[in-house]
Design a protein around this motif. Structure first.
Motif, mmCIF file in Angstrom:
data_model
loop_
_atom_site.group_PDB
_atom_site.id
_atom_site.type_symbol
_atom_site.label_atom_id
_atom_site.label_comp_id
_atom_site.label_asym_id
_atom_site.label_seq_id
_atom_site.Cartn_x
_atom_site.Cartn_y
_atom_site.Cartn_z
ATOM 1 N N VAL A 140 -3.898 16.023 1.346
ATOM 2 C CA VAL A 140 -3.893 15.762 2.791
ATOM 3 C C VAL A 140 -2.584 15.108 3.202
ATOM 4 O O VAL A 140 -1.949 15.494 4.191
ATOM 5 C CB VAL A 140 -5.089 14.869 3.176
ATOM 6 N N ALA A 141 -2.179 14.090 2.451
ATOM 7 C CA ALA A 141 -0.931 13.387 2.770
ATOM 8 C C ALA A 141 0.270 14.317 2.661
ATOM 9 O O ALA A 141 1.176 14.286 3.508
ATOM 10 C CB ALA A 141 -0.760 12.189 1.845
ATOM 11 N N GLN A 142 0.282 15.166 1.619
ATOM 12 C CA GLN A 142 1.411 16.062 1.412
ATOM 13 C C GLN A 142 1.542 17.090 2.530
ATOM 14 O O GLN A 142 2.644 17.536 2.852
ATOM 15 C CB GLN A 142 1.264 16.788 0.073
ATOM 16 N N ASN A 143 0.424 17.486 3.126
ATOM 17 C CA ASN A 143 0.441 18.521 4.157
ATOM 18 C C ASN A 143 0.321 17.977 5.575
ATOM 19 O O ASN A 143 0.276 18.763 6.530
ATOM 20 C CB ASN A 143 -0.689 19.528 3.901
ATOM 21 N N ALA A 144 0.235 16.679 5.734
ATOM 22 C CA ALA A 144 0.093 16.086 7.064
ATOM 23 C C ALA A 144 1.343 16.351 7.904
ATOM 24 O O ALA A 144 2.469 16.249 7.403
ATOM 25 C CB ALA A 144 -0.156 14.584 6.954
ATOM 26 N N PRO A 145 1.178 16.696 9.197
ATOM 27 C CA PRO A 145 2.356 16.943 10.043
ATOM 28 C C PRO A 145 3.099 15.671 10.419
ATOM 29 O O PRO A 145 4.277 15.721 10.763
ATOM 30 C CB PRO A 145 1.748 17.608 11.286
ATOM 31 N N ASP A 146 2.431 14.535 10.367
ATOM 32 C CA ASP A 146 3.063 13.255 10.673
ATOM 33 C C ASP A 146 3.543 12.597 9.387
ATOM 34 O O ASP A 146 3.023 12.851 8.298
ATOM 35 C CB ASP A 146 2.090 12.318 11.380
ATOM 36 N N GLY A 147 4.544 11.729 9.538
ATOM 37 C CA GLY A 147 5.067 11.028 8.381
ATOM 38 C C GLY A 147 4.110 9.961 7.890
ATOM 39 O O GLY A 147 3.514 9.224 8.683
ATOM 40 N N ILE A 148 3.962 9.860 6.584
ATOM 41 C CA ILE A 148 3.121 8.837 5.967
ATOM 42 C C ILE A 148 3.962 8.113 4.930
ATOM 43 O O ILE A 148 4.546 8.735 4.042
ATOM 44 C CB ILE A 148 1.874 9.442 5.292
ATOM 45 N N GLY A 149 4.045 6.798 5.069
ATOM 46 C CA GLY A 149 4.790 5.997 4.108
ATOM 47 C C GLY A 149 3.927 4.874 3.582
ATOM 48 O O GLY A 149 3.172 4.252 4.336
ATOM 49 N N ILE A 150 4.017 4.625 2.290
ATOM 50 C CA ILE A 150 3.246 3.552 1.654
ATOM 51 C C ILE A 150 4.236 2.672 0.899
ATOM 52 O O ILE A 150 5.115 3.162 0.184
ATOM 53 C CB ILE A 150 2.184 4.113 0.689
ATOM 54 N N ALA A 151 4.079 1.374 1.072
ATOM 55 C CA ALA A 151 4.995 0.432 0.434
ATOM 56 C C ALA A 151 4.206 -0.723 -0.165
ATOM 57 O O ALA A 151 3.037 -0.953 0.166
ATOM 58 C CB ALA A 151 6.020 -0.102 1.436
ATOM 59 N N LEU A 152 4.865 -1.438 -1.058
ATOM 60 C CA LEU A 152 4.292 -2.664 -1.593
ATOM 61 C C LEU A 152 4.279 -3.723 -0.484
ATOM 62 O O LEU A 152 4.926 -3.541 0.564
ATOM 63 C CB LEU A 152 5.123 -3.143 -2.787
ATOM 64 N N PRO A 153 3.582 -4.836 -0.684
ATOM 65 C CA PRO A 153 3.540 -5.873 0.362
ATOM 66 C C PRO A 153 4.912 -6.350 0.817
ATOM 67 O O PRO A 153 5.078 -6.772 1.961
ATOM 68 C CB PRO A 153 2.738 -7.002 -0.304
ATOM 69 N N ASP A 154 5.939 -6.264 -0.071
ATOM 70 C CA ASP A 154 7.280 -6.717 0.328
ATOM 71 C C ASP A 154 8.071 -5.644 1.069
ATOM 72 O O ASP A 154 9.221 -5.859 1.442
ATOM 73 C CB ASP A 154 8.058 -7.181 -0.909
ATOM 74 N N VAL A 226 -3.279 -2.533 3.706
ATOM 75 C CA VAL A 226 -4.391 -2.154 2.840
ATOM 76 C C VAL A 226 -4.732 -3.374 1.995
ATOM 77 O O VAL A 226 -3.859 -3.932 1.327
ATOM 78 C CB VAL A 226 -4.022 -0.958 1.933
ATOM 79 N N LYS A 227 -6.000 -3.781 2.050
ATOM 80 C CA LYS A 227 -6.405 -5.002 1.370
ATOM 81 C C LYS A 227 -7.407 -4.707 0.263
ATOM 82 O O LYS A 227 -8.150 -3.727 0.316
ATOM 83 C CB LYS A 227 -7.014 -5.986 2.369
ATOM 84 N N SER A 228 -7.414 -5.580 -0.724
ATOM 85 C CA SER A 228 -8.385 -5.485 -1.810
ATOM 86 C C SER A 228 -9.707 -6.075 -1.350
ATOM 87 O O SER A 228 -9.821 -6.600 -0.233
ATOM 88 C CB SER A 228 -7.871 -6.236 -3.036
ATOM 89 N N ALA A 229 -10.713 -5.987 -2.224
ATOM 90 C CA ALA A 229 -12.021 -6.544 -1.872
ATOM 91 C C ALA A 229 -11.942 -8.043 -1.641
ATOM 92 O O ALA A 229 -12.736 -8.610 -0.877
ATOM 93 C CB ALA A 229 -13.027 -6.227 -2.978
ATOM 94 N N SER A 230 -10.979 -8.699 -2.284
ATOM 95 C CA SER A 230 -10.832 -10.146 -2.116
ATOM 96 C C SER A 230 -10.024 -10.521 -0.874
ATOM 97 O O SER A 230 -9.828 -11.699 -0.590
ATOM 98 C CB SER A 230 -10.165 -10.738 -3.362
ATOM 99 N N GLY A 231 -9.523 -9.511 -0.138
ATOM 100 C CA GLY A 231 -8.767 -9.774 1.079
ATOM 101 C C GLY A 231 -7.274 -9.874 0.878
ATOM 102 O O GLY A 231 -6.532 -10.142 1.832
ATOM 103 N N GLU A 232 -6.807 -9.631 -0.337
ATOM 104 C CA GLU A 232 -5.371 -9.709 -0.618
ATOM 105 C C GLU A 232 -4.683 -8.403 -0.226
ATOM 106 O O GLU A 232 -5.199 -7.310 -0.475
ATOM 107 C CB GLU A 232 -5.163 -9.964 -2.104
ATOM 108 N N THR A 233 -3.518 -8.501 0.424
ATOM 109 C CA THR A 233 -2.759 -7.312 0.800
ATOM 110 C C THR A 233 -2.176 -6.662 -0.444
ATOM 111 O O THR A 233 -1.441 -7.307 -1.204
ATOM 112 C CB THR A 233 -1.624 -7.666 1.766
ATOM 113 N N ILE A 234 -2.516 -5.396 -0.653
ATOM 114 C CA ILE A 234 -2.002 -4.691 -1.827
ATOM 115 C C ILE A 234 -1.009 -3.599 -1.452
ATOM 116 O O ILE A 234 -0.298 -3.079 -2.314
ATOM 117 C CB ILE A 234 -3.161 -4.090 -2.649
ATOM 118 N N ALA A 235 -0.954 -3.229 -0.166
ATOM 119 C CA ALA A 235 -0.003 -2.192 0.258
ATOM 120 C C ALA A 235 0.176 -2.257 1.771
ATOM 121 O O ALA A 235 -0.677 -2.770 2.492
ATOM 122 C CB ALA A 235 -0.482 -0.805 -0.153
ATOM 123 N N ARG A 236 1.315 -1.716 2.223
ATOM 124 C CA ARG A 236 1.591 -1.556 3.659
ATOM 125 C C ARG A 236 1.773 -0.068 3.928
ATOM 126 O O ARG A 236 2.505 0.604 3.195
ATOM 127 C CB ARG A 236 2.849 -2.326 4.055
#
Length: 401
Positions: A140-154, A226-236
């Motif tokens: 889905v991400a590879q074929n999405a017409p809009d840009g999708i970017g995923i980064a680490l919390p930093d 994107v947060k883990s079950a404990s509420g910690e940010t694992i991705a942006r």
């Protein structure tokens, strides 16, 4: 074995709490509590070959692990460590000659194997299902017409789909930092976006990006954490849509609208005060629509130009098509009549219906002796008759009766 249960439990606690026994670390307090609460199930399994209760417990443990986001490999390791503590306690009982200890030890080994097998069976299918879901999501991400970017919390980019790379004009968009693709003038806004996203969980708005070739463009952006079950940010994550096509369409629409307004204005300008020649010395000006401060000067200008050009002696102003006759309209007509008189013409007002006459009377409007008629036909007859009479008088002929 039953009489040794307190000692066995103490050994389990000691073994499972030993962080050095496994590189995966100590047992979390929640899991330790779950093991303690299920201690009787373990011993019942050791003393009874049936494994249905043990498998049910393993399933429940797996559900708890998923809900709390525990690593399944760690859960299995902690499970093995707990079983090890139980086995060591049973072997000590064998050494001490406790009746039934050797049978219990064998059953514990069988229970440990059953637990591991049940654990694997319970989560192998789920792992396979998760892998399928991951494959679908990546497609889905590879074929999405809009840009999708995923980064680490930093902000370090770890994934960018093809649409994002194409938008940024570089295959390197899947590496680096998010701010590398944002126009320098927008870095302060980017910091604000990150702050709001951290506090609210998401941010939505527009942001100016910079392509690899140095050309900037505006984009509609949705950023979220994107947060883990404990509420910690694992991705942006960011969802980016190039606003250039929308802006181009909007610009074309605005240009078309301006052109239409210009054409309409020109057409209205021509229709604002039409002046029609009816007969020698007679002009007619039928007015349609509301009279306002903008149209009145146009009416007077057209009227004076027509009188001067044709030498007309009468101008018939027909207000049949004027929806509302109020003090402002009446004042406009009077001003037009006075202007016509200054260049030697007389204004005849037609279309004065009963309601209009009452309005003029209620407003106490002074028409300055202007001729008024209820119909255009009557006003035309009056104006033509007067003009014919003036021509006869100029020729020295007696008026016809």
């Amino acid at each position: 074995m039953s009489q040794r249960r307190p000692e066995i439990f103490a050994r389990i606690v000691e073994t499972s709490a030993d962080g050095g026994a496994c590189e995966l670390g100590e047992v979390p307090p929640e899991l330790h509590a779950e093991l303690g609460a299920s201690f009787e199930t373990w011993l019942d399994t050791a003393e009874n070959p049936a494994t249905s209760e043990l498998e049910a417990w393993v399933h429940r443990l797996g559900d708890v692990a998923r809900e709390r986001g525990w690593d399944m490999r760690k859960v299995l390791a902690w499970l093995e460590r707990t079983g090890q503590g139980l086995l060591e306690a049973a072997l000590e009982a064998v050494d001490e000659g406790v009746p039934g200890a050797d049978t219990g030890a064998r059953r514990i080994i069988g229970a440990m194997n059953a637990a591991a097998a049940a654990f694997n069976r319970a989560f192998r299918a789920k792992a396979e299902e998760a892998a399928k879901h991951a494959t679908v999501l990546r497609a889905v991400a590879q074929n999405a017409p809009d840009g999708i970017g995923i980064a680490l919390p930093d902000g370090t980019v770890i994934y960018a789909n093809p649409a994002f790379c194409t938008m940024m004009g570089s295959e390197e968009a899947g590496r680096g930092h998010f701010k590398n693709f944002v126009h320098p003038d927008e870095h302060a806004k980017l910091a604000h976006m990150a702050e709001v996203s951290q506090r609210m969980g998401y941010w939505e708005g527009s942001l100016r990006y910079l392509r690899a070739d140095g050309v900037s463009f505006n984009a509609r952006l949705k950023a979220f954490r994107v947060k883990s079950a404990s509420g910690e940010t694992i991705a942006r994550c960011v969802l980016v849509r190039d606003a250039t096509p929308e802006e181009r369409v909007e610009e074309e629409r605005r240009a078309l609208e301006e052109e239409m307004q210009r054409v309409q204005a020109a057409a209205l300008q021509e229709l604002a005060a039409p002046l029609l020649p009816l007969a020698e010395g007679v002009l007619a000006m039928p007015l349609v629509g509301a009279l306002d401060a903008t149209r009145t000067p146009q009416i007077i200008e057209v009227m004076l130009e027509g009188i001067t050009r044709t030498g007309a002696g009468h101008v018939i102003v027909d207000i049949t098509g004027v929806p509302v006759v109020d003090a402002e309209v009446a004042e406009s007509i009077v001003r037009a009549a006075r202007a016509a008189e200054l260049v030697g013409a007389e204004v005849v007002l037609t279309g004065v219906r009963g309601a209009v006459a009452k309005t003029l009377l209620d407003l106490d409007v002074d028409l300055g002796g202007m001729e008024t008629w209820s119909t255009l036909r009557a006003g035309v007859a009056h104006a033509i008759g007067h003009e014919r009479l003036k021509r006869q008088m100029r020729r020295g002929a007696a008026p016809r009766r």
